[in-house]
Design an enzyme around this catalytic site. Structure first.
Site, mmCIF file in Angstrom:
data_model
loop_
_atom_site.group_PDB
_atom_site.id
_atom_site.type_symbol
_atom_site.label_atom_id
_atom_site.label_comp_id
_atom_site.label_asym_id
_atom_site.label_seq_id
_atom_site.Cartn_x
_atom_site.Cartn_y
_atom_site.Cartn_z
ATOM 1 N N GLY A 266 -12.681 24.008 -12.878
ATOM 2 C CA GLY A 266 -13.483 25.119 -12.363
ATOM 3 C C GLY A 266 -14.716 25.409 -13.202
ATOM 4 C CB ALA A 267 -16.077 27.302 -15.141
ATOM 5 C CD GLU A 269 -12.958 27.782 -22.684
ATOM 6 O OE1 GLU A 269 -12.992 27.389 -21.501
ATOM 7 O OE2 GLU A 269 -11.983 27.601 -23.439
ATOM 8 C CG ASN A 270 -19.031 24.345 -22.945
ATOM 9 O OD1 ASN A 270 -18.071 23.711 -23.331
ATOM 10 N ND2 ASN A 270 -19.562 24.207 -21.731
ATOM 11 C CG HIS A 302 -10.820 32.194 -16.930
ATOM 12 N ND1 HIS A 302 -9.464 32.417 -16.977
ATOM 13 C CD2 HIS A 302 -11.036 31.078 -17.662
ATOM 14 C CE1 HIS A 302 -8.899 31.461 -17.709
ATOM 15 N NE2 HIS A 302 -9.828 30.641 -18.128
ATOM 16 C CD GLU A 303 -14.324 29.338 -17.660
ATOM 17 O OE1 GLU A 303 -14.151 29.088 -18.870
ATOM 18 O OE2 GLU A 303 -13.508 28.989 -16.775
ATOM 19 C CG HIS A 306 -11.949 31.231 -22.289
ATOM 20 N ND1 HIS A 306 -10.676 31.291 -22.829
ATOM 21 C CD2 HIS A 306 -11.838 30.468 -21.165
ATOM 22 C CE1 HIS A 306 -9.843 30.602 -22.052
ATOM 23 N NE2 HIS A 306 -10.514 30.094 -21.038
ATOM 24 C CD GLU A 325 -7.602 28.143 -20.765
ATOM 25 O OE1 GLU A 325 -7.821 29.069 -19.957
ATOM 26 O OE2 GLU A 325 -8.525 27.469 -21.276
HETATM 27 N N1 TRP Z 1 -11.030 25.773 -20.652
HETATM 28 C C1 TRP Z 1 -11.366 25.613 -19.260
HETATM 29 C C2 TRP Z 1 -10.974 26.910 -18.602
HETATM 30 O O1 TRP Z 1 -9.866 27.226 -18.429
HETATM 31 C C3 TRP Z 1 -10.634 24.465 -18.623
HETATM 32 C C4 TRP Z 1 -11.376 23.194 -18.449
HETATM 33 C C5 TRP Z 1 -12.607 23.043 -17.965
HETATM 34 C C6 TRP Z 1 -10.883 21.879 -18.674
HETATM 35 N N2 TRP Z 1 -12.890 21.711 -17.881
HETATM 36 C C7 TRP Z 1 -11.871 20.989 -18.299
HETATM 37 C C8 TRP Z 1 -9.695 21.361 -19.150
HETATM 38 C C9 TRP Z 1 -11.699 19.599 -18.398
HETATM 39 C C10 TRP Z 1 -9.511 19.993 -19.250
HETATM 40 C C11 TRP Z 1 -10.503 19.119 -18.872
HETATM 41 O O2 TRP Z 1 -11.771 27.725 -18.327
HETATM 42 ZN ZN ZN Z 2 -9.651 29.115 -19.439
#
Ligand code: TRP
Ligand code: ZN
Length: 882
Positions: A266-267, A269-270, A302-303, A306, A325
């Site tokens: 989905g996305a 959180e960098n 959510h992001e 994080h 998570e």
């Molecule tokens: N940390 C991300 C989230 O939960 C999850 C995620 C995004 C992810 N891209 C990924 C996990 C690629 C494994 C591989 O918001």
């Molecule tokens: Zn997450």
């Protein structure tokens, strides 16, 4: 070879021998390759003493190593070793600067991990272990470093150059330009991000609780610039909410989101630079459904959340994934509940958990929210880690109360800011802040499986005592035969004949806090005093624990709870129990070749729901929707796809015929409002449209040409995707062949330029209940708009078919299984993460009859026999076949 895949164990965790204080990266982006220059300031980990300097083993995959320089001395290849996973060096000092140069190929990276291209832009995905595909590094979350990143690229093609933190310098030379970004916060490599492309952005700002102005930017490809307002509003709401509910303020001067079309999840959180799947950012009424709007709101939140639960405080190792998570899903679901309808959000979350997580718990990939072993960490981004993880946090919230929970999270953030920690650290902060013992509670972290909670009642009118006996039992899961009793908080009420809650007065043993009793033993009896009449118990209100509750409710009890329970969730749950019973009886009739019948209780219940204008429309829509086929599969001993589908469909059909007048009234009233009011994605509007569309889907079963006219009108003349797509879905599942074909053609033409809408168009056809759905899916894979390289396309066509089209996928010939295995094999080398996720329905083979089991296993064995299985696919297939 696939059998070289190793298992990694939590018990083997070792702190790193070396740390990296600073990371300086320079990327030179070209069309046919990218050069990555890394300068790492490395020192021994002071916490790990030994006389000799240990070897330095850096992670690295698919890298072409060009130079290695240690403290300005070139190291020749005799003095290091490189294999396909690592670079090993022998340092001769406690601290030193290591410089490496590698060449990589983002332009051919189809796995969408590391640095890759999506359309014309460069982007990254580093979680969990993708950074090692960018440069040699200590790619583990307990190595946190300060990153400075320079990106150099062609100015014309890549005018926008982004990385984490703040831009501190930039420049230009001939047709190339560069920018340097610095992130002042130490972070693990999995939070690194880079973006380069021709992007437009919408800018806004947010003033924090301490009056700092934060620059907000959402970057998209130019054609999407008019679809970011909803995400921007969601972002600002999230930032405010985290200040108000958790006291957490944003910490950089700039927060960026970039939308990319090719993304595995989905996305992400960098730090300061979230990267999103376009499906989780872009939304406007004409192209995105209500559901899509809500997904955008939830994922943006959510992001963003994080930033504290994940970035400022991160995970020590990947076994702790649920630390960030589970907690962050809990945070985003509470945010959504506060922004919309709390009860509806709870119903949606619980329906999802019961359907998908309970099934995972019952299958070969079952694992506790803190697993103790894995082969491929990418396989553990699961509904268990995320959604069950969130339920465990929710139980802690219930046990501690709102204030106690906040005290606990305050202590957690204060104690561990800037650290990489464990689930134990989290629970300890909550326990310490509240002076409470959570030792037994922690079994939820280590034991897999869904506990069953069986409840027996007895009432003694002479003593006016009411007894509830609870028995908990957790079935065995892989490598876990025996389980210790869990702490199960049961929120409850006892209803008198008028439907009012009686005061709860516990006598004898047991703990009651407010309206929550705590089950801690395998078997335990609670006695309530001064109960003047035999009550109807309302148990597990708000779904206060992720368990399967068994109580022998009579039909009358359920009808009563449906009407009177003051817990909205349990009113819905009563309606589901009633519907499940009605469907399961018809499954039996269908299998025995007996005529199916509609339960009159269910019909009466539905009729009164439709008649009661005082009810919340959103609740009515939820209560009128029968349990999903997938959930009916999950609760079956042996699931019979044809019988489940036929029984559910029969009941829908009967309800439609018998309650047609009422459905029509609701439909017309709500459709009229839709036509008058401008679209808004607010809870009340969404509720109204869901009731409208629910009514339409029943009405379309009545074979009434007048209804077809209504449906076609809604298809052609609505100003929003929620109404249009619902109409299309009904047409596709209708017997009106020519209208259906025309609608599909028209819809495609209308939206051919909008990939996210075309994803919906694929999904509607993949879910089609027409008998030829598999042939249709195979045909659609050749469509100009389909590409197996794009995960959203794979999910909307192949994934939707295998996961949601019960009768299509489980056809007795095994053709559905064979088709899925073919796609898994095609994706295995191209994109292992997507290949592995696609496998899920095949792993559930134990749920079905002997014949289907054999067919499903045969496909798993065929995959197992293939050459060069990725660790992702290998782990899932291997565990499914034992
Ligand atoms: N940390 C991300 C989230 O939960 C999850 C995620 C995004 C992810 N891209 C990924 C996990 C690629 C494994 C591989 O918001
Ligand atoms: Zn997450």
């Amino acid at each position: 070879m696939s059998n070289s895949v190793k298992t990694i164990y939590l018990k083997d965790y070792q702190a790193p021998d070396y740390l990296i204080d600073e990371t300086h990266l320079k990327f030179e982006l070209f069309e046919n390759f990218t050069m990555v220059h890394a300068e790492l300031h490395i020192r021994r980990n002071p916490d790990k003493q030994s006389d000799e300097l240990p070897e330095l083993v850096l992670d690295g995959q698919e890298l072409e190593l060009l130079t290695v320089v240690m403290d300005n001395v070139v190291i020749n290849s005799n003095s290091y070793t490189v294999d396909d996973k690592s670079l090993t060096l022998q340092p001769n000092k406690n601290s030193f600067i290591l410089k490496t140069t590698v060449r990589i190929h983002p332009e051919t990276n189809t796995a969408l991990e590391g640095l890759y291209k999506s359309n014309t832009m460069f982007c990254t995905q580093c979680e969990a272990e993708g950074f090692r595909k960018i440069t040699y590094y200590l790619d583990r979350p307990d190595v946190m470093s300060k990153f400075t990143t320079t990106i150099e690229a062609d100015q014309q093609s890549y005018p926008i150059l982004l990385s984490n933190g703040n831009q501190i310098a930039s420049g230009q030379e001939d047709d190339r330009h560069w920018a340097t970004w610095q992130d002042p916060f130490k972070k693990p490599a999995y939070l690194f991000a880079l973006v380069a492309g021709d992007l437009w952005c919408v800018e806004d700002s947010f003033t924090t609780m301490n009056q700092r102005k934060v620059d907000l930017r959402i970057y998209v490809e130019p054609e999407n610039i008019n679809k970011v307002n909803h995400a921007m509003t969601s972002l600002k709401n999230s930032m405010r909410w985290d200040e108000e509910v958790y006291g957490r303020e944003y910490d950089l001067d700039i927060f960026m989101i970039v939308a990319v079309s090719d993304f595995n999840m989905g996305a992400m959180e960098n730090k300061g630079l979230n990267i999103f799947n376009t499906s989780c950012v872009l939304a406007r009424p004409e192209t995105a459904t209500d559901m899509a709007h809500q997904r955008v709101e939830g994922v943006v939140a959510h992001e963003y959340f994080h930033n504290w639960s994940g970035n400022r405080v991160t995970c020590r190792d990947w076994f702790q994934l649920s630390l960030k998570e589970g907690f962050t899903v809990f945070r985003d679901s509470e945010f959504t509940a506060d922004m919309n309808s709390r009860t509806v959000k709870r119903i949606e979350d619980v329906a999802f958990l019961r359907t998908h997580q309970f099934a995972e718990d019952a299958g070969p990939m079952a694992h506790p929210i803190r697993p103790d072993a894995y082969m491929e960490i990418s396989n553990f981004y699961t509904v268990t880690i995320y959604e069950k993880g969130a339920e465990i946090i929710r139980m802690l919230h219930t046990l501690l109360g709102k204030e106690g929970f906040r005290k606990g999270t305050d202590l957690y953030f204060e104690r561990h800011d800037g650290q990489a920690v464990t689930c134990d650290d989290f629970v300890k902060a909550l326990a310490d802040a509240n002076a409470i013992d959570l030792t037994q509670f922690k079994r939820w972290y280590s034991q897999a499986g869904t506990p069953q909670l069986e409840v027996l009642e007895s009432y003694d009118s002479a003593t006016k005592q009411y007894h509830l006996t609870f028995k908990q039992f957790c079935p065995p899961t892989p490598n876990q035969e025996e389980k210790q009793p869990f702490v199960i908080p049961v929120k409850m009420g006892l209803l008198n004949k008028q439907g009012q809650d009686l005061p709860l007065q516990l006598v004898g043993e047991g703990t009651l806090v407010g309206d929550v009793i705590l089950i801690t033993e395998a078997e335990q009896t609670f006695t309530f005093a001064n109960v003047g009449e035999k009550p109807v118990p309302s148990l597990l209100r708000d779904f206060s624990a992720p368990v399967k509750l068994k109580f022998a409710y009579s039909k009358d009890d359920l009808l009563f709870l449906m009407q009177h329970d003051n817990d909205g969730f349990n009113r819905w749950d009563a309606s589901q129990r009633l519907a499940i019973e009605a469907i399961q009886q018809q499954v039996v009739n269908y299998q025995a070749g007996n005529p199916m019948v509609l339960d009159s209780g269910l019909e009466k219940a539905y009729a009164s729901l439709l008649a009661d204008s005082s009810l919340d429309q959103a609740m009515v829509a939820e209560m009128l929707s029968l349990p999903a086929e997938n959930y009916l599969v999950e609760i079956s001993e042996v699931a019979d796809p044809d019988a489940i589908h036929a029984a559910r469909q029969f009941i829908r059909q009967q309800l439609a015929n018998n309650l047609k007048g009422q459905f029509l009234t609701h439909y017309q009233a709500n459709r009229a409002v839709s036509q008058q009011e401008a679209y808004r994605a607010t809870a009340d509007h969404i509720a109204r449209r869901s009731l409208q569309n629910m009514a339409l889907s029943y009405l379309m079963l009545t074979d009434d040409p007048q209804v077809l006219t209504l449906c076609l009108d809604q298809f052609k003349h609505s100003d929003n995707m929620t109404e249009q797509l619902a109409a299309l879905t009904n047409l596709v599942n209708s017997p009106y062949e020519s209208e259906k074909q025309q609608a599909l053609v028209d819809f495609y033409e209308q939206f051919a330029n909008d990939p996210l809408v075309i994803d919906q168009w694929f999904a509607v056809q993949a879910n089609s209940q027409a008998g030829d759905s598999l042939a249709r899916v195979v045909e659609l894979m050749k469509h100009e708009a389909f590409t197996i390289k794009n995960p959203n396309k794979v999910r909307s066509l192949i994934g939707a078919f295998a996961n949601n089209n019960l009768t299509g996928f489980h056809q007795k010939t095994g053709a559905g299984y064979q088709f899925l295995a073919d796609q898994v094999l095609a994706l295995n080398t191209m994109n292992p993460q997507i290949a592995s996720r696609l496998l899920t329905p095949l792993t559930r083979w134990r749920k079905y009859d002997e014949e289907r089991q054999q067919l499903m296993k045969a496909e798993l064995e065929r995959i197992m026999a293939a050459d060069k299985l990725s660790s992702d696919v290998y782990e899932v297939v291997n565990k499914s076949l034992v």
